[in-house]
Design an enzyme around this catalytic site. Sequence first.
Site, PDB file in Angstrom:
ATOM      1  N   ASP A 194      46.625  36.774  52.413  1.00 26.98           N
ATOM      2  CA  ASP A 194      47.089  38.120  52.043  1.00 26.98           C
ATOM      3  C   ASP A 194      45.952  38.944  51.447  1.00 26.98           C
ATOM      4  OD1 ASP A 194      49.791  37.239  52.576  1.00 26.98           O
ATOM      5  OD2 ASP A 194      49.681  36.178  50.689  1.00 26.98           O
ATOM      6  N   SER A 242      43.210  43.291  48.782  1.00 25.32           N
ATOM      7  CA  SER A 242      44.397  42.505  48.452  1.00 25.32           C
ATOM      8  C   SER A 242      45.582  43.188  49.105  1.00 25.32           C
ATOM      9  CB  SER A 242      44.600  42.458  46.935  1.00 25.32           C
ATOM     10  OG  SER A 242      45.862  41.911  46.631  1.00 25.32           O
ATOM     11  N   ARG A 243      46.289  42.452  49.983  1.00 24.61           N
ATOM     12  CA  ARG A 243      47.390  43.087  50.725  1.00 24.61           C
ATOM     13  C   ARG A 243      48.671  43.137  49.905  1.00 24.61           C
ATOM     14  NH1 ARG A 243      45.002  39.704  54.862  1.00 24.61           N
ATOM     15  NH2 ARG A 243      43.438  40.965  55.890  1.00 24.61           N
ATOM     16  N   VAL A 244      48.642  42.592  48.680  1.00 24.76           N
ATOM     17  CA  VAL A 244      49.776  42.748  47.761  1.00 24.76           C
ATOM     18  C   VAL A 244      49.413  43.845  46.773  1.00 24.76           C
ATOM     19  CG1 VAL A 244      51.136  41.616  45.961  1.00 24.76           C
ATOM     20  CG2 VAL A 244      50.564  40.375  48.040  1.00 24.76           C
TER      21      VAL A 244
END
Length: 505
Positions: free
Chosen positions: A338, A363-365
């Site tokens: 992620d 950061s894909r969060v």
Amino acid sequence: MNHSDEIISILQEEIEQYDSRTRRAETGTVLEIGDGIATVYGLDRAVYGELVEFETGVRGIVLNLERDSVGVVLLGSENGLHEGSSVKRTGRAADVPVGDAMIGRTVNALGDPIDGLGPIACTETRPIEHEASGVVSREPVNQPMQTGILAIDAMVPIGRGQRELIIGDRQTGKTSIAIDTILNQKGQDMICIYVAIGQKASTVAKLRGTLEKAGALDYSIIVSATAADSAPQQYIAPYAGAAIGEYFMSKGKDVLIVYDDLSKHAVAYRTLSLLLRRSPGREAYPGDVFYLHSRLLERACRLTKEYGGGSMTAIPIIETLAGDVSAYIPTNVISITDGQIYLENDLFFSGQRPAVNVGLSVSRVGGSAQTKAIKKTSGTLRIDLARFRELEVFTQFSSDLDEETRQALDHGKRLMEILKQPLYHPMPVWKQAVILYVATNGLLSDVPLDRANKFVKDFADTLQSENSALVEEIQSTGTLPGTAGEQIRKALESYKEQVSASWQA
């Protein structure tokens, strides 16, 4: 009672106690053995991933199912084994002991202690290969997992249950980031598992010493499959670590697991696959090498309350060659995780440590798992740094700069300076928020560049001693109260007056 009566009574007793249930133990014979791989005939009902036992007591895992034989990888020495040796099925999948007694210990890939501190009293076991939690049992990742590293928590924040890759060439500080993150979990109610794959035993021992010195072993477990261990042990080590982590996750605890590193794991699996005579594919890796890491990293998640409510955050590490992130294994793992923290050689050798490349790290969060105080204070940081990098490239040969460009460059240099952080010195949330507030609001423009880093960190320490109420509020709530900005500015002005005399000296 004469001798014959005695015999009759013993026989009667034996007949009464006779257990009529039939027991079937399927045994096979070794056809050939070498390089830690055994080809076994006769185990017709063996299952993929099943544990088998050889006559010498050494265990193995079934990894190849062929028409007339099975391929078994040995989890120990092949001494004493030869063509004709017997092998028996255990009927169970390869598993590892789990339990609270594991905390503070160093174990091998099979869960056996290797730290010389005696046996581990665990009553439970878990299979090393386990299906990842389904969509229904997962919860959104929205709780922060602080690394204590300013550059990461501000720009590539990690959430509990996320999978964040650390990628870079050798000797660029990848393991250092993982260790700092483990050290920062002190008092955060987090169990940390460090899986060492294919490293030198001395490196693992040094790491254990670092954790012990910092008091981090009280909540950490080290799973070690060193370069001296066989390829099968290096292959199962991360799965064993994940199984130990899942035990704590199912009990409602938060877990951080570091896989250091998956490049060596892929190489160990390639070795096994080629010895098992599987077809080589790209770069001689077998076709299922993507599945190797996807089924491991998919096990990291945050569970809903009904399923235990725990979380497992995975930090895999990948080593690149000459910064080539488009190679086979790096691209595989980037697509599974992620987000990634990319460490750059040039930054590292220029003294920018940690050497996080802000442009390639993501950061894909992201913000949804970031502490509010840091989210608020780091708002323009990434954009300012991106602008600085662009201007730096265009202006490196130019001496005639307009005032706005000079200010942007100056601001960018100060931001880069405050992001430098010494090894094993993770920062608490309040300190990060104060430093970011001061830096992003341009309050360091009158501080000499070479003193900016020390100045801002000394100021944060002074603020803690003089305004502890504000510091405690930021730390406990994770937010910046309304008057915080004003209080920080006032304290900064008075601190500047105290120390500015030494700048002119």
